[in-house]
Write a protein that holds these residues in place. Structure first.
Motif, PDB file in Angstrom:
ATOM      1  N   ASP A 108       0.969  -1.052   0.043  1.00 28.53           N
ATOM      2  CA  ASP A 108      -0.002  -0.133   0.116  1.00 28.53           C
ATOM      3  C   ASP A 108       0.896   1.411   0.027  1.00 28.53           C
ATOM      4  N   MET A 109       1.975   1.303   0.706  1.00 30.41           N
ATOM      5  CA  MET A 109       2.880   2.433   0.696  1.00 30.41           C
ATOM      6  C   MET A 109       3.644   2.612  -0.505  1.00 30.41           C
ATOM      7  N   VAL A 110       4.152   1.605  -1.134  1.00 34.66           N
ATOM      8  CA  VAL A 110       4.466   1.820  -2.616  1.00 34.66           C
ATOM      9  C   VAL A 110       3.523   2.278  -3.579  1.00 34.66           C
ATOM     10  N   ALA A 111       2.287   1.780  -3.597  1.00 35.77           N
ATOM     11  CA  ALA A 111       1.403   2.315  -4.498  1.00 35.77           C
ATOM     12  C   ALA A 111       1.145   3.779  -4.138  1.00 35.77           C
ATOM     13  N   ALA A 112       0.872   4.101  -2.784  1.00 36.23           N
ATOM     14  CA  ALA A 112       0.562   5.364  -2.577  1.00 36.23           C
ATOM     15  C   ALA A 112       1.704   6.429  -3.052  1.00 36.23           C
ATOM     16  N   ALA A 113       3.146   5.931  -2.922  1.00 35.25           N
ATOM     17  CA  ALA A 113       4.156   6.779  -3.177  1.00 35.25           C
ATOM     18  C   ALA A 113       4.162   6.913  -4.692  1.00 35.25           C
ATOM     19  N   ILE A 114       3.923   5.944  -5.600  1.00 38.77           N
ATOM     20  CA  ILE A 114       3.786   6.028  -7.057  1.00 38.77           C
ATOM     21  C   ILE A 114       2.697   6.905  -7.305  1.00 38.77           C
ATOM     22  N   ASN A 115       1.546   6.746  -6.727  1.00 34.96           N
ATOM     23  CA  ASN A 115       0.519   7.652  -7.127  1.00 34.96           C
ATOM     24  C   ASN A 115       0.795   8.933  -6.508  1.00 34.96           C
ATOM     25  N   ALA A 116       1.408   9.461  -5.657  1.00 31.46           N
ATOM     26  CA  ALA A 116       1.821  10.954  -5.261  1.00 31.46           C
ATOM     27  C   ALA A 116       2.643  11.534  -6.276  1.00 31.46           C
ATOM     28  N   THR A 117       3.470  10.728  -6.888  1.00 34.20           N
ATOM     29  CA  THR A 117       4.604  11.022  -7.802  1.00 34.20           C
ATOM     30  C   THR A 117       3.752  11.323  -9.093  1.00 34.20           C
ATOM     31  N   VAL A 118       3.020  10.228  -9.596  1.00 38.63           N
ATOM     32  CA  VAL A 118       2.383  10.589 -10.888  1.00 38.63           C
ATOM     33  C   VAL A 118       1.581  11.700 -10.784  1.00 38.63           C
ATOM     34  N   LYS A 119       0.950  12.167  -9.630  1.00 46.37           N
ATOM     35  CA  LYS A 119      -0.022  13.333  -9.674  1.00 46.37           C
ATOM     36  C   LYS A 119       0.813  14.525  -9.636  1.00 46.37           C
ATOM     37  N   GLN A 120       2.093  14.507  -8.964  1.00 46.51           N
ATOM     38  CA  GLN A 120       3.128  15.485  -9.064  1.00 46.51           C
ATOM     39  C   GLN A 120       3.458  15.851 -10.458  1.00 46.51           C
ATOM     40  N   VAL A 121       3.732  14.833 -11.373  1.00 44.75           N
ATOM     41  CA  VAL A 121       4.236  14.790 -12.584  1.00 44.75           C
ATOM     42  C   VAL A 121       3.134  15.509 -13.405  1.00 44.75           C
ATOM     43  N   ASP A 122       1.815  15.016 -13.386  1.00 42.71           N
ATOM     44  CA  ASP A 122       0.557  15.570 -14.007  1.00 42.71           C
ATOM     45  C   ASP A 122       0.251  16.869 -13.561  1.00 42.71           C
ATOM     46  N   GLU A 123       0.311  17.293 -12.474  1.00 40.98           N
ATOM     47  CA  GLU A 123       0.041  18.678 -12.090  1.00 40.98           C
ATOM     48  C   GLU A 123       1.127  19.661 -12.630  1.00 40.98           C
ATOM     49  N   THR A 124       2.407  19.171 -12.527  1.00 42.19           N
ATOM     50  CA  THR A 124       3.527  20.044 -13.032  1.00 42.19           C
ATOM     51  C   THR A 124       3.445  20.340 -14.612  1.00 42.19           C
ATOM     52  N   ALA A 125       3.038  19.331 -15.202  1.00 35.80           N
ATOM     53  CA  ALA A 125       2.935  19.504 -16.853  1.00 35.80           C
ATOM     54  C   ALA A 125       1.576  20.288 -17.201  1.00 35.80           C
ATOM     55  N   GLU A 126       0.782  20.066 -16.461  1.00 31.17           N
ATOM     56  CA  GLU A 126      -0.716  20.806 -16.665  1.00 31.17           C
ATOM     57  C   GLU A 126      -0.413  22.418 -16.495  1.00 31.17           C
ATOM     58  N   ALA A 127       0.293  22.492 -15.217  1.00 36.64           N
ATOM     59  CA  ALA A 127       0.768  23.833 -15.001  1.00 36.64           C
ATOM     60  C   ALA A 127       1.386  24.605 -15.955  1.00 36.64           C
ATOM     61  N   GLU A 128       2.713  23.903 -16.341  1.00 32.55           N
ATOM     62  CA  GLU A 128       3.656  24.313 -17.270  1.00 32.55           C
ATOM     63  C   GLU A 128       3.058  24.576 -18.663  1.00 32.55           C
ATOM     64  N   MET A 129       2.116  23.512 -19.295  1.00 33.28           N
ATOM     65  CA  MET A 129       1.654  23.761 -20.533  1.00 33.28           C
ATOM     66  C   MET A 129       0.550  24.606 -20.354  1.00 33.28           C
ATOM     67  N   GLY A 130      -0.142  24.805 -19.477  1.00 30.50           N
ATOM     68  CA  GLY A 130      -1.093  25.828 -19.327  1.00 30.50           C
ATOM     69  C   GLY A 130      -0.403  27.394 -19.524  1.00 30.50           C
ATOM     70  N   GLN A 131       0.623  27.574 -18.711  1.00 31.35           N
ATOM     71  CA  GLN A 131       1.377  28.551 -18.996  1.00 31.35           C
ATOM     72  C   GLN A 131       1.867  29.272 -20.377  1.00 31.35           C
ATOM     73  N   ALA A 132       2.260  28.108 -20.949  1.00 33.89           N
ATOM     74  CA  ALA A 132       2.690  27.961 -22.377  1.00 33.89           C
ATOM     75  C   ALA A 132       1.647  28.456 -23.362  1.00 33.89           C
ATOM     76  N   ASP A 133       0.509  28.026 -22.966  1.00 35.07           N
ATOM     77  CA  ASP A 133      -0.662  28.333 -23.893  1.00 35.07           C
ATOM     78  C   ASP A 133      -1.212  29.653 -23.673  1.00 35.07           C
ATOM     79  N   ARG A 134      -1.028  30.263 -22.658  1.00 34.90           N
ATOM     80  CA  ARG A 134      -1.578  31.611 -22.114  1.00 34.90           C
ATOM     81  C   ARG A 134      -0.499  32.635 -22.699  1.00 34.90           C
ATOM     82  N   ALA A 135       0.728  32.003 -22.973  1.00 38.62           N
ATOM     83  CA  ALA A 135       1.860  32.992 -23.364  1.00 38.62           C
ATOM     84  C   ALA A 135       1.745  33.052 -24.783  1.00 38.62           C
ATOM     85  N   ALA A 136       1.391  32.366 -25.646  1.00 40.11           N
ATOM     86  CA  ALA A 136       1.112  32.273 -27.003  1.00 40.11           C
ATOM     87  C   ALA A 136       0.089  33.204 -27.623  1.00 40.11           C
TER      88      ALA A 136
END
Length: 84
Positions: A56-84
Protein backbone atom coordinates in the motif's frame (compact mmCIF):
# COMPACT_ATOMS: atom_id res chain seq x y z
CA UNK A 1 5.04 28.69 -30.88
CA UNK A 2 4.77 24.97 -31.67
CA UNK A 3 8.53 24.59 -31.24
CA UNK A 4 8.28 26.25 -27.83
CA UNK A 5 5.57 23.76 -26.83
CA UNK A 6 7.70 20.83 -28.02
CA UNK A 7 10.70 22.17 -26.11
CA UNK A 8 8.61 22.59 -22.94
CA UNK A 9 7.23 19.06 -23.35
CA UNK A 10 10.75 17.64 -23.71
CA UNK A 11 11.86 19.59 -20.64
CA UNK A 12 8.94 18.23 -18.60
CA UNK A 13 9.62 14.66 -19.75
CA UNK A 14 13.29 14.92 -18.76
CA UNK A 15 12.57 16.38 -15.32
CA UNK A 16 12.68 14.14 -12.25
CA UNK A 17 9.91 14.08 -9.67
CA UNK A 18 9.84 12.57 -6.20
CA UNK A 19 6.87 11.43 -4.17
CA UNK A 20 6.62 9.59 -0.89
CA UNK A 21 4.23 7.89 1.48
CA UNK A 22 3.98 7.15 5.17
CA UNK A 23 6.33 9.90 6.30
CA UNK A 24 8.87 9.12 3.58
CA UNK A 25 9.08 5.45 4.53
CA UNK A 26 8.69 4.79 0.80
CA UNK A 27 10.01 7.24 -1.79
CA UNK A 28 9.56 7.03 -5.56
CA UNK A 29 11.48 8.96 -8.19
CA UNK A 30 10.16 9.12 -11.76
CA UNK A 31 10.60 11.18 -14.87
CA UNK A 32 8.00 13.20 -16.71
CA UNK A 33 7.18 10.22 -18.92
CA UNK A 34 5.88 8.40 -15.81
CA UNK A 35 8.81 5.97 -15.86
CA UNK A 36 9.85 4.91 -12.37
CA UNK A 37 13.55 5.61 -11.93
CA UNK A 38 13.93 4.37 -8.37
CA UNK A 39 12.05 3.24 -5.29
CA UNK A 40 13.57 3.64 -1.85
CA UNK A 41 12.14 1.72 1.10
CA UNK A 42 13.38 2.38 4.62
CA UNK A 43 14.21 -0.84 6.47
CA UNK A 44 11.72 -0.07 9.25
CA UNK A 45 8.92 -0.13 6.64
CA UNK A 46 9.55 -3.82 5.99
CA UNK A 47 7.46 -6.03 8.23
CA UNK A 48 7.34 -9.63 6.99
CA UNK A 49 4.07 -10.08 8.87
CA UNK A 50 2.43 -7.15 7.08
CA UNK A 51 3.49 -7.17 3.43
CA UNK A 52 0.16 -5.65 2.48
CA UNK A 53 1.01 -2.41 4.27
CA UNK A 54 4.29 -2.14 2.36
CA UNK A 55 2.46 -2.76 -0.90
CA UNK A 56 0.00 0.00 0.00
CA UNK A 57 2.85 2.41 0.80
CA UNK A 58 4.57 1.70 -2.52
CA UNK A 59 1.31 2.24 -4.42
CA UNK A 60 0.63 5.47 -2.51
CA UNK A 61 4.12 6.80 -3.21
CA UNK A 62 3.80 6.01 -6.92
CA UNK A 63 0.39 7.66 -7.08
CA UNK A 64 1.71 10.76 -5.28
CA UNK A 65 4.54 11.03 -7.77
CA UNK A 66 2.27 10.56 -10.79
CA UNK A 67 0.03 13.31 -9.43
CA UNK A 68 3.03 15.61 -9.07
CA UNK A 69 4.16 14.90 -12.66
CA UNK A 70 0.66 15.52 -14.04
CA UNK A 71 0.05 18.70 -12.04
CA UNK A 72 3.42 20.14 -13.04
CA UNK A 73 2.86 19.33 -16.71
CA UNK A 74 -0.63 20.80 -16.62
CA UNK A 75 0.55 24.02 -14.98
CA UNK A 76 3.57 24.43 -17.25
CA UNK A 77 1.71 23.67 -20.47
CA UNK A 78 -1.13 25.96 -19.36
CA UNK A 79 1.36 28.78 -18.91
CA UNK A 80 2.79 28.11 -22.35
CA UNK A 81 -0.71 28.21 -23.89
CA UNK A 82 -1.48 31.54 -22.19
CA UNK A 83 1.84 33.00 -23.36
CA UNK A 84 1.03 32.10 -26.96
Amino acid sequence: MQEDMKAKQAELEAAEYTGSAAGEMVTVKMNGKHEVLSITIKPEAVDPDDVEMLEDMVAAAINATVKQVDETAEAEMGQADRAA
